[in-house]
Design a protein around this motif. Structure first.
Motif, PDB file in Angstrom:
ATOM      1  N   LEU A 160      31.112   8.788   6.024  1.00  0.00           N
ATOM      2  CA  LEU A 160      32.486   8.342   5.789  1.00  0.00           C
ATOM      3  C   LEU A 160      33.443   9.463   6.153  1.00  0.00           C
ATOM      4  O   LEU A 160      33.106  10.634   6.014  1.00  0.00           O
ATOM      5  CB  LEU A 160      32.714   8.009   4.314  1.00  0.00           C
ATOM      6  N   THR A 161      34.659   9.080   6.544  1.00  0.00           N
ATOM      7  CA  THR A 161      35.668  10.089   6.852  1.00  0.00           C
ATOM      8  C   THR A 161      37.016   9.684   6.288  1.00  0.00           C
ATOM      9  O   THR A 161      37.283   8.503   6.064  1.00  0.00           O
ATOM     10  CB  THR A 161      35.830  10.279   8.370  1.00  0.00           C
ATOM     11  N   SER A 162      37.852  10.680   6.088  1.00  0.00           N
ATOM     12  CA  SER A 162      39.203  10.398   5.613  1.00  0.00           C
ATOM     13  C   SER A 162      40.060   9.833   6.727  1.00  0.00           C
ATOM     14  O   SER A 162      41.083   9.217   6.458  1.00  0.00           O
ATOM     15  CB  SER A 162      39.854  11.672   5.062  1.00  0.00           C
ATOM     16  N   ASP A 163      39.640  10.019   7.986  1.00  0.00           N
ATOM     17  CA  ASP A 163      40.424   9.485   9.087  1.00  0.00           C
ATOM     18  C   ASP A 163      39.935   8.115   9.545  1.00  0.00           C
ATOM     19  O   ASP A 163      40.358   7.605  10.554  1.00  0.00           O
ATOM     20  CB  ASP A 163      40.464  10.463  10.269  1.00  0.00           C
ATOM     21  N   GLY A 164      39.033   7.507   8.762  1.00  0.00           N
ATOM     22  CA  GLY A 164      38.446   6.242   9.174  1.00  0.00           C
ATOM     23  C   GLY A 164      39.038   5.027   8.499  1.00  0.00           C
ATOM     24  O   GLY A 164      38.376   4.013   8.369  1.00  0.00           O
ATOM     25  N   GLY A 165      40.273   5.086   8.053  1.00  0.00           N
ATOM     26  CA  GLY A 165      40.890   3.934   7.404  1.00  0.00           C
ATOM     27  C   GLY A 165      40.566   3.892   5.924  1.00  0.00           C
ATOM     28  O   GLY A 165      40.131   4.869   5.330  1.00  0.00           O
TER      29      GLY A 165
END
Length: 183
Positions: free
Chosen positions: A67-72
């Motif tokens: 998971l990423t913080s830039d992935g929505g």
């Protein structure tokens, strides 16, 4: 650690590696994937979904994904185990920070599970006043010094003291116990 949890987690458990960006999150994912692909035993237990970067325990339906913080939006997660990777790079003291919102989703979502864990792995950051890791570091130091009592917060930190000589190999070993392992 991720493989252990993926093997032993309850049915339908959600396991994540979280990072600031996709590239960093995929480093851990690719390591876990490689362990599975190179092991005939593990390949019988796990299914790898390459299009969604998801690994599933075929008996328990427990899943692992990056998971990423830039992935929505990551709202609605119900994580059983999370590795937050390189947290020093997650800026986050401002209320509008995507990284701060992401951290809140991860840390509050893991509280819904009775025995969930959130593991932070990181190198030191340069500004402990503006990062999520800096806030956790300060809190962890207070817990380890007995100034705050919080049995749910485990804290381990290897660091040199300010007066230590950075050119001395003893300082390197003090701040990096992996040197004994050749790292």
């Amino acid at each position: 650690v991720i493989l252990y949890h993926l093997l032993t987690a309850p049915r339908h458990a959600e396991i994540y590696c979280a990072a600031k960006d996709r590239g960093q999150a995929e480093i851990v994912y690719k390591m876990v994937k490689t362990f599975i692909e190179e092991s005939p035993e593990l390949s019988k237990i796990f299914k790898i979904y390459k299009t969604t970067n998801t690994i599933e325990n075929i008996k328990t339906n427990a899943t692992f994904k990056p998971l990423t913080s830039d992935g929505g939006s990551n709202n609605g997660l119900n994580p059983y185990f999370i590795v937050a990777d390189e947290l020093h790079a997650w800026e986050g003291q401002g209320t509008s920070s995507k990284a701060k919102e992401f951290w809140e989703v991860l840390s509050s979502g893991s509280g819904a599970q009775k025995s969930s864990q959130l593991l932070v792995i990181s190198t030191a950051g340069s500004n402990e006043d503006t990062t999520i890791l800096g806030s956790l570091y300060k809190f962890g130091k207070q817990v380890s010094e007995g100034l705050i009592n919080d049995d749910s917060f485990g804290f381990a930190c290897w660091e040199a003291d300010e007066e230590d000589d950075i050119k001395d190999i003893k300082t390197w070993k003090k701040a990096n116990p992996n040197l004994a392992e050749g790292f």
